[in-house]
Design an enzyme around this catalytic site. Structure first.
Site, short mmCIF file in Angstrom:
data_model
loop_
_atom_site.label_atom_id
_atom_site.label_comp_id
_atom_site.label_asym_id
_atom_site.label_seq_id
_atom_site.Cartn_x
_atom_site.Cartn_y
_atom_site.Cartn_z
N ASP A 223 0.85 -1.18 0.00
CA ASP A 223 0.00 0.00 0.00
C ASP A 223 0.89 1.24 0.00
O ASP A 223 2.01 1.22 0.52
CB ASP A 223 -0.88 0.01 1.25
CG ASP A 223 -1.81 -1.18 1.30
OD1 ASP A 223 -2.54 -1.41 0.33
OD2 ASP A 223 -1.80 -1.90 2.33
N ASP A 262 -1.75 -2.36 -4.81
CA ASP A 262 -2.63 -2.73 -3.71
C ASP A 262 -3.43 -1.47 -3.34
O ASP A 262 -3.93 -0.78 -4.22
CB ASP A 262 -1.82 -3.29 -2.55
CG ASP A 262 -2.67 -4.12 -1.58
OD1 ASP A 262 -3.89 -4.21 -1.79
OD2 ASP A 262 -2.11 -4.68 -0.63
N ASP A 266 -4.54 2.19 3.82
CA ASP A 266 -5.24 1.21 4.64
C ASP A 266 -5.09 1.59 6.11
O ASP A 266 -4.00 1.99 6.56
CB ASP A 266 -4.68 -0.20 4.42
CG ASP A 266 -5.23 -0.85 3.16
OD1 ASP A 266 -6.04 -0.21 2.46
OD2 ASP A 266 -4.85 -1.99 2.87
N ARG A 318 -13.98 0.84 -2.49
CA ARG A 318 -13.35 1.07 -1.18
C ARG A 318 -13.01 2.53 -0.95
O ARG A 318 -11.86 2.92 -0.92
CB ARG A 318 -12.09 0.21 -1.02
CG ARG A 318 -12.35 -1.28 -1.01
CD ARG A 318 -11.07 -2.05 -0.71
NE ARG A 318 -11.28 -3.49 -0.83
CZ ARG A 318 -10.32 -4.40 -0.69
NH1 ARG A 318 -9.09 -4.01 -0.43
NH2 ARG A 318 -10.59 -5.68 -0.82
#
Length: 441
Positions: A223, A262, A266, A318
């Protein structure tokens, strides 16, 4: 008043210089560093000294988020390379520090070949694990998979950095950023990241998993930024993007996209008390995940996150997807892509999502029913939202068009940590012109 004497000490292979100018430069001359501070003083603002305002989202709760604002002259750094950045992060432990990023730091400047383990051959990898040969029932194994894993480990070591507690990382000017690196804010408290353009790391060695779905999939790591088990974090005025390598540019092997990205951000595994404000998240698929596993019941009571005044532009899904946490997503602008769109706000296990007074710009042919996505039974508050300038009850339109995923209204809590709430009809004009790196006023 007595003036503190200047002094010198080595950090890695670079020379650090500290003085009463309250700056420690990993590269460059003292004169350059002093000129930078003088310029900041002339403009009446030092971004490195700024803290999260009281009442500004979950990050302000309790002790608040101050990052490295209290840093002394010994613990201020101006860095211009990825290596200098890593050295500055490690220097001084958890002492309050300010790291000013000047220009673009490139974590993969040497190219993917530099990480390849001896004997790794991608063409051979493709030949060995071709579904026509290997099939779809068993995860790949053998020499080339072992060499791929070793190559991936080399890349991970090179591009991953860990941010210590009590740190502010801030871009200098309008063109500061990071390419190919992964910021890990892991197991620490009190971190600020501002004014950076962060280009998502490109995984040089994705793994083929023939058992992932009906036709297999390529899976990547890295990420752009991860908040992992950390508290009191402020992510502000950054731009997260795939940059020169959007998914549309990636090749296909075995009929599946060779996925080298990715997430962009997060927030996972016990992370708590985070405010993400005035950021741009652009041109990405799986963008922002809050809580990464249904089985992590230890996340209950944590993952409290505020998202406000962020721009989500051409994001597939997301934005965010939520598990467990009390998440306040208000006053954000979502510009929905014309193709490939899946959803914006994901309601996951035991989530308590409040999505209020946001603006959504949808292209023709995309229904507002897709904005919300139900993953698990959990109530959600979605009020005061506007779609293409018109008020829309997102839950009602979702339930009417997707009755097999009926959502329950009412997240069960009322956010109070908000410093400003704009009319959602004004958000496109406000956010599109002010969110992201280089736009701090």
């Amino acid at each position: 008043m007595q003036t503190k004497k200047c002094h010198r000490r080595a950090i890695g292979t670079s020379l650090a210089v500290g003085c009463t100018a309250l700056v420690l430069a990993v590269t460059g001359t003292v004169g350059t560093a002093q000129a930078q501070v003088t310029d900041q003083a002339a403009r009446g603002r030092d971004l490195g000294r700024e803290t999260l305002p009281a009442g500004d989202g979950w990050g302000s709760y309790g002790t608040g988020t101050t990052g490295g604002a209290a840093a002394d002259a010994e613990h201020q750094y101006t860095v211009t390379t990825w290596e200098e950045f890593g050295a500055a992060l490690k220097d001084g432990g958890d002492a309050a520090k300010i790291i000013r990023v000047k220009g673009t730091l490139n974590a993969t400047e040497q190219g993917c070949e530099a990480f390849e383990a001896e004997g790794y051959d991608f063409d051979q990898y493709l030949a060995d694990y071709d579904p026509a040969v290997w099939g779809y029932d068993t995860p790949v194994s053998g020499e080339q998979e072992d060499l791929r894993a070793a190559s991936a480990a080399n890349q991970k070591k090179a591009i991953t950095v860990f941010v210590p507690a009590n740190t502010t990382i801030v871009g200098v000017g309008k063109d500061a950023g990071i390419v190919g690196g992964s910021l890990q804010i892991k197991g620490v408290d009190n971190v600020i990241v501002r004014n950076l353009t962060v280009e998502s790391p490109l995984d040089c060695f994705p793994q083929w998993d023939p058992t992932d779905g009906a036709t297999g999939a390529w899976n990547s790591e890295y990420d752009a930024a991860v908040v992992y088990g950390s508290t009191h974090v402020w992510i502000d005025h950054n731009t997260f993007t795939d940059g020169a390598h959007p998914d549309s540019s990636l090749p296909r092997y075995y009929g599946e996209i060779y996925q080298q990205h990715d997430g962009e951000l997060d927030i996972v595994r016990g992370a708590d008390l985070v405010t993400a404000s005035w950021n741009t998240f652009a041109d990405h698929d799986k963008t922002l995940m809050i809580g990464n596993s249904d089985s992590l019941v230890s996340d209950r009571g944590k993952l409290r996150v505020t998202l406000h005044h962020n721009l989500f532009r051409n994001v597939i899904e997301r934005a965010p997807r939520v598990r467990f946490g009390q998440v306040d997503a208000y006053n954000n602008h979502y510009v929905i892509p014309e193709t490939g769109y899946v959803y914006s706000l994901g309601i996951g296990i035991e989530s308590q999502l409040v999505a209020e007074k946001n603006a959504f710009t949808l292209p023709e042919g995309v229904s507002a029913a897709k904005i919300l996505k139900k993953w698990k039974e959990a109530p959600v508050t979605a009020e005061g939202n506007y779609v293409n300038g018109e008020a829309v009850d997102l839950i009602a339109v979702h339930n009417a068009e997707i009755p097999e995923e009926t959502l329950q209204s009412g997240a069960g809590w009322t956010p109070t940590l908000r410093t400003r709430v704009d009319d959602p009809r004004a958000l496109p004009g406000i956010i599109d012109n002010r969110a992201g790196a280089g736009r701090l006023r």
